[in-house]
Scaffold this motif. Structure first.
Motif, PDB file in Angstrom:
ATOM      1  N   HIS A 118       0.827  -1.203   0.000  1.00  0.00           N
ATOM      2  CA  HIS A 118       0.000   0.000   0.000  1.00  0.00           C
ATOM      3  C   HIS A 118       0.867   1.260   0.000  1.00  0.00           C
ATOM      4  O   HIS A 118       0.404   2.330   0.401  1.00  0.00           O
ATOM      5  CB  HIS A 118      -0.914   0.009   1.229  1.00  0.00           C
ATOM      6  CG  HIS A 118      -1.702  -1.246   1.399  1.00  0.00           C
ATOM      7  ND1 HIS A 118      -2.710  -1.606   0.529  1.00  0.00           N
ATOM      8  CD2 HIS A 118      -1.611  -2.252   2.339  1.00  0.00           C
ATOM      9  CE1 HIS A 118      -3.217  -2.763   0.934  1.00  0.00           C
ATOM     10  NE2 HIS A 118      -2.565  -3.177   2.031  1.00  0.00           N
TER      11      HIS A 118
ATOM     12  N   ILE B 252      -5.191   6.501   2.226  1.00  0.00           N
ATOM     13  CA  ILE B 252      -5.343   5.637   3.411  1.00  0.00           C
ATOM     14  C   ILE B 252      -5.486   6.483   4.675  1.00  0.00           C
ATOM     15  O   ILE B 252      -6.287   6.162   5.572  1.00  0.00           O
ATOM     16  CB  ILE B 252      -4.155   4.666   3.507  1.00  0.00           C
ATOM     17  CG1 ILE B 252      -4.233   3.634   2.367  1.00  0.00           C
ATOM     18  CG2 ILE B 252      -4.122   3.982   4.860  1.00  0.00           C
ATOM     19  CD1 ILE B 252      -3.095   2.655   2.337  1.00  0.00           C
TER      20      ILE B 252
ATOM     21  N   GLN C 134      -9.056   7.782   4.783  1.00  0.00           N
ATOM     22  CA  GLN C 134     -10.013   6.707   5.087  1.00  0.00           C
ATOM     23  C   GLN C 134      -9.919   6.287   6.568  1.00  0.00           C
ATOM     24  O   GLN C 134     -10.937   6.047   7.226  1.00  0.00           O
ATOM     25  CB  GLN C 134      -9.752   5.522   4.168  1.00  0.00           C
ATOM     26  CG  GLN C 134     -10.085   5.778   2.706  1.00  0.00           C
ATOM     27  CD  GLN C 134      -9.687   4.612   1.821  1.00  0.00           C
ATOM     28  OE1 GLN C 134      -8.825   3.796   2.184  1.00  0.00           O
ATOM     29  NE2 GLN C 134     -10.296   4.529   0.620  1.00  0.00           N
TER      30      GLN C 134
ATOM     31  N   CYS D  11      -8.193  -1.748   9.038  1.00  0.00           N
ATOM     32  CA  CYS D  11      -7.409  -2.589   8.124  1.00  0.00           C
ATOM     33  C   CYS D  11      -8.274  -3.708   7.550  1.00  0.00           C
ATOM     34  O   CYS D  11      -8.209  -4.045   6.356  1.00  0.00           O
ATOM     35  CB  CYS D  11      -6.198  -3.174   8.849  1.00  0.00           C
ATOM     36  SG  CYS D  11      -4.939  -1.940   9.274  1.00  0.00           S
TER      37      CYS D  11
ATOM     38  N   HIS E 172     -11.574  -3.654   7.300  1.00  0.00           N
ATOM     39  CA  HIS E 172     -12.634  -3.071   6.477  1.00  0.00           C
ATOM     40  C   HIS E 172     -12.122  -2.695   5.082  1.00  0.00           C
ATOM     41  O   HIS E 172     -12.804  -2.928   4.067  1.00  0.00           O
ATOM     42  CB  HIS E 172     -13.216  -1.844   7.184  1.00  0.00           C
ATOM     43  CG  HIS E 172     -14.301  -1.160   6.423  1.00  0.00           C
ATOM     44  ND1 HIS E 172     -15.590  -1.679   6.306  1.00  0.00           N
ATOM     45  CD2 HIS E 172     -14.308  -0.011   5.682  1.00  0.00           C
ATOM     46  CE1 HIS E 172     -16.323  -0.882   5.564  1.00  0.00           C
ATOM     47  NE2 HIS E 172     -15.560   0.153   5.158  1.00  0.00           N
ATOM     48  N   TYR E 173     -10.931  -2.119   5.026  1.00  0.00           N
ATOM     49  CA  TYR E 173     -10.411  -1.658   3.730  1.00  0.00           C
ATOM     50  C   TYR E 173      -9.440  -2.644   3.090  1.00  0.00           C
ATOM     51  O   TYR E 173      -8.902  -2.357   2.010  1.00  0.00           O
ATOM     52  CB  TYR E 173      -9.703  -0.308   3.909  1.00  0.00           C
ATOM     53  CG  TYR E 173     -10.645   0.828   4.281  1.00  0.00           C
ATOM     54  CD1 TYR E 173     -11.525   1.344   3.334  1.00  0.00           C
ATOM     55  CD2 TYR E 173     -10.663   1.360   5.572  1.00  0.00           C
ATOM     56  CE1 TYR E 173     -12.396   2.376   3.662  1.00  0.00           C
ATOM     57  CE2 TYR E 173     -11.530   2.397   5.909  1.00  0.00           C
ATOM     58  CZ  TYR E 173     -12.385   2.901   4.952  1.00  0.00           C
ATOM     59  OH  TYR E 173     -13.248   3.922   5.267  1.00  0.00           O
TER      60      TYR E 173
ATOM     61  N   TRP F 285      -6.496  -3.650   4.134  1.00  0.00           N
ATOM     62  CA  TRP F 285      -5.079  -3.332   4.245  1.00  0.00           C
ATOM     63  C   TRP F 285      -4.361  -4.478   4.952  1.00  0.00           C
ATOM     64  O   TRP F 285      -4.758  -4.916   6.038  1.00  0.00           O
ATOM     65  CB  TRP F 285      -4.855  -2.047   5.051  1.00  0.00           C
ATOM     66  CG  TRP F 285      -5.555  -0.839   4.447  1.00  0.00           C
ATOM     67  CD1 TRP F 285      -5.816  -0.614   3.138  1.00  0.00           C
ATOM     68  CD2 TRP F 285      -6.103   0.252   5.188  1.00  0.00           C
ATOM     69  NE1 TRP F 285      -6.470   0.563   2.952  1.00  0.00           N
ATOM     70  CE2 TRP F 285      -6.665   1.148   4.225  1.00  0.00           C
ATOM     71  CE3 TRP F 285      -6.188   0.612   6.526  1.00  0.00           C
ATOM     72  CZ2 TRP F 285      -7.288   2.329   4.569  1.00  0.00           C
ATOM     73  CZ3 TRP F 285      -6.787   1.810   6.854  1.00  0.00           C
ATOM     74  CH2 TRP F 285      -7.340   2.664   5.891  1.00  0.00           C
TER      75      TRP F 285
END
Length: 566
Positions: A473, A481, A484, A548, A550-551, A553
């Motif tokens: 990322h 990021i 968010q 992390c 949820h997205y 990561w």
């Protein structure tokens, strides 16, 4: 003081009223005064008559001595023998001394003065050994009287032992003489031995009698033998019966004078504005010190004067010796007392209305006197009182503007450098007590508590929580990021009901680690939720993991890479 002044007119009015209502009292008082004057005149006449008779007797004695001196001088001129001359010279010197004493006594009775007052050499003559002996003699005489009985018992025991050892020897001598008399055939020898036997029999009888007397006296002294406690009790009872009244009066005199002047000091402090002002001038401090010194001297003098009036030289000697000993002991600490006086006068290293550190705690110097008063408004109790000598090695400084007196107040939440977190429920000059979440109590000495650098959470606080994401990322970790993550954590804080307590929230890129890109959550919270400090720390960590997930990561972890040799 005002109340006292108000009472005086009332007393005066009452006195006048009583006198007006009782004229007989005034007449009686006048008659009493006349009688007293008559008695005084009669006493004066009697005194003058006695004085005249004494002077006449002294003149007659003086005439007699002068005649004896003249006769002795004539005898001395006629005598040729040396021993007679020495005897007459001694007699003549004694008569001259008596004549000198008579003349001095005549002047003393006639004038009421001692001629030694006008003798300059006598005034200058001072032998300290004699003065000390005069002072100590009553004490030694009293001690000698108190130990009279034990000394008599010891002396009689020694006499009994002496005579008991000598009696058998005297009997042995008589027996030996008897043996010689019986064995001898010479009449002359028997005669001489008989005389010797008679002499030793007298000695034996005398020793026996002396032994009986000593035993009787010892028995009389020891028949009422008491225990040490009873003897001590009896001695103390006799002592206080004879001296107790004088001791009581001396103590009352000391106490009365001392508290009278302390009352005067209090009246001054209450009535005069200069004594009550926060910034007391130097002359006020000097007056207080001088008044204290005068109070001690006056009270001591009053007690000594009481003993002098009562004629109790024993107690007076003890008191004087005690005072001299105290002054001699205080001599070694003169420098220390000088420094303490400087402190009281506000001329030393510590000044009133300045800040000092005492036992590791900051204090404001409120008052400097025999006992210094220190104040810390953040503690309970807020004031302490300590001897002025405790501040000899302390240095004060002026107060700073808005300078804190303590890092926390009661009901504040703090974190200490040893990891303990709790709510302050008590803080005094000696101890600080915390209560932790769950109900455990932790107590520290106040100086140790300050040494642990307490961090106060009850004035708002900040939390930082770091989490890492994978290097895949890398392109978005400093832009998308971060935005968010902040939106997600804000939503979570609102969901958990913390939004109204959040003062500031931000998510920033912190650093590029060996295996992760590290982001940091920075959240400032209001003091109202200081008790939830630990829960909020855990919540931020949970929010970062949920973000992390949820997205999507990736959360990296440390890997051990093994390179296989070819």
């Amino acid at each position: 003081m005002t109340k006292i002044f108000r009472i005086f007119p009332a007393i005066a009015v009452l006195s006048v009223f009583l006198l007006l209502q009782n004229p007989i009292y005034a007449t009686a008082q006048t008659e009493t005064s006349v009688n007293a004057s008559a008695e005084a005149a009669k006493s004066l006449v009697e005194q003058q008559t006695t004085q005249s008779e004494t002077l006449i007797n002294l003149i007659q004695y003086k005439t007699t001595l002068e005649k004896q001196i003249a006769e002795t001088k004539k005898e001395l001129k006629k005598t040729t023998h040396q021993m007679d001359k020495e005897v007459l010279s001694t007699k003549l010197s004694d008569l001259k001394q008596q004549l000198k004493d008579v003349r001095q006594n005549f002047v003393k009775v006639a004038t009421g003065l001692d001629l030694a007052v006008f003798d300059e050499n006598a005034q200058q003559h001072f032998v300290w050994q004699e003065e000390v002996e005069t002072l100590v003699r009553p004490l030694l005489q009293e001690l000698k009287e108190m130990t009279k009985r034990p000394r008599q018992i010891e002396r009689l025991k020694s006499r009994v032992a002496y005579f008991e050892s000598r009696l058998p020897r005297a009997e042995e001598a008589v027996n030996n003489i008897d043996v010689l008399i019986n064995a001898s055939k010479s009449p002359v020898l028997k005669w001489e031995l008989g005389l010797l036997k008679t002499d030793f029999e007298k000695r034996r009888t005398n020793i026996d009698n002396q032994l009986d007397v000593a035993r009787f006296e010892l028995k009389e002294l020891t028949k009422d033998k008491q225990s040490f406690y009873e003897s001590t009790k009896k001695v103390m009872a006799i002592f206080f019966k004879s001296r107790g009244k004088n001791i009581l009066f001396a103590l009352l005199a000391f106490t009365g004078v001392f508290f009278f002047f302390r009352f005067v000091d209090r009246v001054f402090k209450k009535t005069l504005p200069a004594f009550k002002s926060k910034e007391r001038p130097f002359y006020i401090r000097l007056i207080e010190v001088l008044l204290l010194i005068f109070t001690v001297i006056a009270a001591t003098s009053a007690s000594l004067f009481t003993l002098y009036i009562s004629g109790d030289w024993f107690l007076l000697s003890i008191a004087i010796i005690f005072i001299i000993g105290a002054l001699w002991t205080a001599r070694a600490g003169f420098t220390r007392y000088y420094e303490q006086v400087k402190l009281i006068l506000n001329l030393g290293s510590v000044r009133e209305n300045e800040r000092v550190i005492y036992n590791g705690v900051p204090w404001q110097v409120e008052r400097l006197a025999l006992f210094a008063k220190l104040k810390n408004p953040a503690l309970s109790p807020s004031r302490i009182r300590l001897p002025i000598g405790e501040l000899e090695d302390v240095v004060s400084r002026p107060l700073g503007r808005n300078e804190p007196w303590f890092p926390c107040m009661i009901d504040d939440w703090v974190i200490l450098s040893d990891g303990v977190r709790g709510k302050v429920i008590s803080q005094s000059p000696d101890m600080v007590e915390l209560i932790q979440r769950g109900g455990a109590y932790v107590t520290y000495q106040t100086s140790d508590f300050l040494g642990l650098n307490p961090k106060n959470l009850s004035r708002n606080f900040r939390l930082k929580s770091v989490f890492g994401i994978d290097y895949v990322h890398q392109g978005e970790c400093t832009s998308t990021i971060l935005k968010q993550a902040k939106e997600f954590i804000t939503a979570k804080l609102e969901e958990d009901g913390y939004t109204e307590h959040v003062l500031n929230l931000n998510v920033e890129f912190e650093s590029a680690g060996a295996s992760s890109l590290n982001l940091v959550i920075i959240a400032d919270f209001h003091r109202d939720i200081a008790a939830l400090y630990g829960r909020l720390q855990r919540a931020l960590q949970r929010y970062s993991v949920d973000a992390c997930t949820h997205y999507g990561w990736g959360i990296p972890f440390d890997q051990l890479v093994i390179h296989k040799a070819e």
